[in-house]
Write a protein that holds these residues in place. Structure first.
Motif, PDB file in Angstrom:
ATOM      1  N   TRP A  69     -28.229  19.030  -3.651  1.00  0.00           N
ATOM      2  CA  TRP A  69     -29.323  18.117  -4.558  1.00  0.00           C
ATOM      3  C   TRP A  69     -30.298  17.631  -3.573  1.00  0.00           C
ATOM      4  O   TRP A  69     -30.101  17.452  -2.329  1.00  0.00           O
ATOM      5  N   GLU A  71     -32.576  13.678  -2.988  1.00  0.00           N
ATOM      6  CA  GLU A  71     -32.676  12.240  -3.299  1.00  0.00           C
ATOM      7  C   GLU A  71     -33.901  11.738  -2.841  1.00  0.00           C
ATOM      8  O   GLU A  71     -34.197  11.876  -1.516  1.00  0.00           O
ATOM      9  N   ILE A  87     -32.347  11.097  -7.888  1.00  0.00           N
ATOM     10  CA  ILE A  87     -31.903  12.375  -7.886  1.00  0.00           C
ATOM     11  C   ILE A  87     -32.908  13.192  -8.245  1.00  0.00           C
ATOM     12  O   ILE A  87     -33.459  13.303  -9.474  1.00  0.00           O
ATOM     13  N   GLY A  90     -30.398  18.732  -8.917  1.00  0.00           N
ATOM     14  CA  GLY A  90     -28.874  18.348  -8.778  1.00  0.00           C
ATOM     15  C   GLY A  90     -28.156  18.852 -10.319  1.00  0.00           C
ATOM     16  O   GLY A  90     -28.731  19.901 -10.635  1.00  0.00           O
ATOM     17  N   ASP A  91     -27.216  18.258 -10.723  1.00  0.00           N
ATOM     18  CA  ASP A  91     -26.563  18.646 -11.939  1.00  0.00           C
ATOM     19  C   ASP A  91     -27.309  18.719 -13.255  1.00  0.00           C
ATOM     20  O   ASP A  91     -27.975  17.688 -13.803  1.00  0.00           O
ATOM     21  N   SER A  99     -30.163   5.532  -9.124  1.00  0.00           N
ATOM     22  CA  SER A  99     -28.914   4.763  -8.550  1.00  0.00           C
ATOM     23  C   SER A  99     -29.444   3.443  -7.847  1.00  0.00           C
ATOM     24  O   SER A  99     -30.463   3.882  -6.931  1.00  0.00           O
ATOM     25  N   CYS A 117     -25.819   3.249 -12.016  1.00  0.00           N
ATOM     26  CA  CYS A 117     -26.473   4.492 -12.294  1.00  0.00           C
ATOM     27  C   CYS A 117     -27.041   4.860 -13.703  1.00  0.00           C
ATOM     28  O   CYS A 117     -26.358   4.312 -14.654  1.00  0.00           O
ATOM     29  N   TYR A 119     -29.139   7.368 -16.364  1.00  0.00           N
ATOM     30  CA  TYR A 119     -29.057   8.633 -16.476  1.00  0.00           C
ATOM     31  C   TYR A 119     -29.298   9.035 -17.947  1.00  0.00           C
ATOM     32  O   TYR A 119     -29.137   8.109 -18.942  1.00  0.00           O
ATOM     33  N   PRO A 128     -21.140  10.641 -15.872  1.00  0.00           N
ATOM     34  CA  PRO A 128     -20.870  11.451 -14.528  1.00  0.00           C
ATOM     35  C   PRO A 128     -20.024  10.813 -13.728  1.00  0.00           C
ATOM     36  O   PRO A 128     -20.447  10.162 -12.686  1.00  0.00           O
ATOM     37  N   HIS A 130     -17.858  12.126 -11.654  1.00  0.00           N
ATOM     38  CA  HIS A 130     -17.790  12.739 -10.454  1.00  0.00           C
ATOM     39  C   HIS A 130     -19.089  12.323  -9.550  1.00  0.00           C
ATOM     40  O   HIS A 130     -18.708  11.959  -8.314  1.00  0.00           O
ATOM     41  N   MET A 131     -20.079  11.740  -9.899  1.00  0.00           N
ATOM     42  CA  MET A 131     -21.203  11.001  -9.190  1.00  0.00           C
ATOM     43  C   MET A 131     -20.346   9.697  -8.569  1.00  0.00           C
ATOM     44  O   MET A 131     -20.702   9.401  -7.552  1.00  0.00           O
ATOM     45  N   LYS A 132     -19.808   8.955  -9.491  1.00  0.00           N
ATOM     46  CA  LYS A 132     -19.016   7.738  -9.088  1.00  0.00           C
ATOM     47  C   LYS A 132     -18.089   8.104  -7.926  1.00  0.00           C
ATOM     48  O   LYS A 132     -17.976   7.332  -6.938  1.00  0.00           O
TER      49      LYS A 132
END
Length: 302
Positions: A69, A71, A87, A90-91, A99, A117, A119, A128, A130-132
């Motif tokens: 991804w 940034e 971002i 990415g996802d 963020s 974050c 979103y 999210p 998984h981002m954390k």
């Protein structure tokens, strides 16, 4: 779509100044210390640390289902020790992901870092988490980097006054290629004034006598004429040291009319790299050049 927010705080056992300082070398530190999680993090547009610049992040084999991804750095504020990024790509389950990370000192060797974050989920996408988890991994890696830093020091004595030596230091971009053309080919400023405004960046290209070196990117962190002190960070160019920061101090030596130039490097070594003796050797070569220049043209530095 409705904006959602996810926030998380982590307390790190290092000072706010230290964690903020090493975060500036994040792109070099992450792949060096945690290659299983971070294969590559590099700026592909703009200059690192400047708003609008874009980095490409490629996760490692420990994150098999995550694709790369981009940034975009929105802001980087030294005073508040905070930064923000957006971002790009990415996802696909999330849109408009931004963020903000902020470092707050909670003690002499303790810092609370908060990640927030915002979103827009697509459909029934969950928060999210998984981002954390990724951000926590980054922060813990930077904490590890701070704790692994080491130092190396060297002193050179000149048969000239501190004022003369300091003037020669500010003329290095012209002096060094003249005396050592096979070692130092050129030094080009690409951002700001290297020997002047803090934040200035230059690219040093090495000559045929250093065939494996290529080029190095350096950033001037500070330069103080009153104390004759200068700080420089290596941004990229030597993968053995993902973090390498030098401080040079010029002052009176024991004999009147002479000067000592003390070079101290703080570094993080990747793998089994050991101390940066090659950088010390390079500094010694530069000092010999300064000595030769002061002897050949004393009136220019009086």
């Amino acid at each position: 779509m409705v904006q959602h927010t996810l926030s998380h705080s982590v307390v790190l056992e290092v000072s706010a100044d230290d964690i903020w300082e090493v975060s500036k070398q994040l792109d070099e530190i992450l792949p060096a210390l945690e290659p299983e999680y971070f294969t590559k993090s590099t700026f592909i547009d703009g200059i690192a640390g400047e708003p609008g610049s874009i980095r490409l992040v490629k996760p490692g084999p420990a994150v098999p289902h995550a694709g790369e991804w981009k940034e975009r750095l929105d802001f980087f504020d030294e005073e508040s020790k905070s930064s923000g990024y957006t971002i790009i790509g990415g996802d696909p389950r999330y849109n408009n992901v931004t963020s903000v990370i902020k470092c707050v000192a909670t003690g002499k060797s303790s810092t609370e870092v908060t990640w927030t974050c915002t979103y827009e989920p697509v459909g029934d996408a969950p928060a999210p988490e998984h981002m954390k988890e990724g951000v926590v991994k980054v922060l813990k890696t930077l904490e590890k980097a701070v704790k692994s830093r080491q130092t190396l020091t060297h002193t050179e004595t000149f048969d000239a006054s501190p004022d003369a030596v300091w003037k020669a230091v500010h003329n290095l971009d012209n002096i060094v290629p003249k005396y050592l053309p096979d070692v130092f080919e050129s030094a080009t400023n690409i951002s700001g004034q290297y020997y002047g405004k803090p934040g200035g960046i230059r690219i040093v290209k090495f000559g045929p006598a250093v065939p494996m070196a290529g080029e190095m990117w350096e950033r001037l962190d500070f330069s103080d004429d009153a104390t004759k002190t200068m700080g420089v960070s290596l941004l990229k160019g030597d993968p053995r040291y993902p973090y390498l920061k030098t401080i040079k101090v010029v002052g009176p030596a024991a004999v009147e009319g002479t000067a000592d130039a003390v070079w101290t490097v703080t570094y993080i070594a990747a793998g089994n790299a050991g101390p940066p003796e090659s950088h010390k050797h390079m500094y010694m070569q530069v000092c010999k050049v300064i000595g030769a220049e002061l002897k050949a043209n004393p009136e220019a530095y009086a």
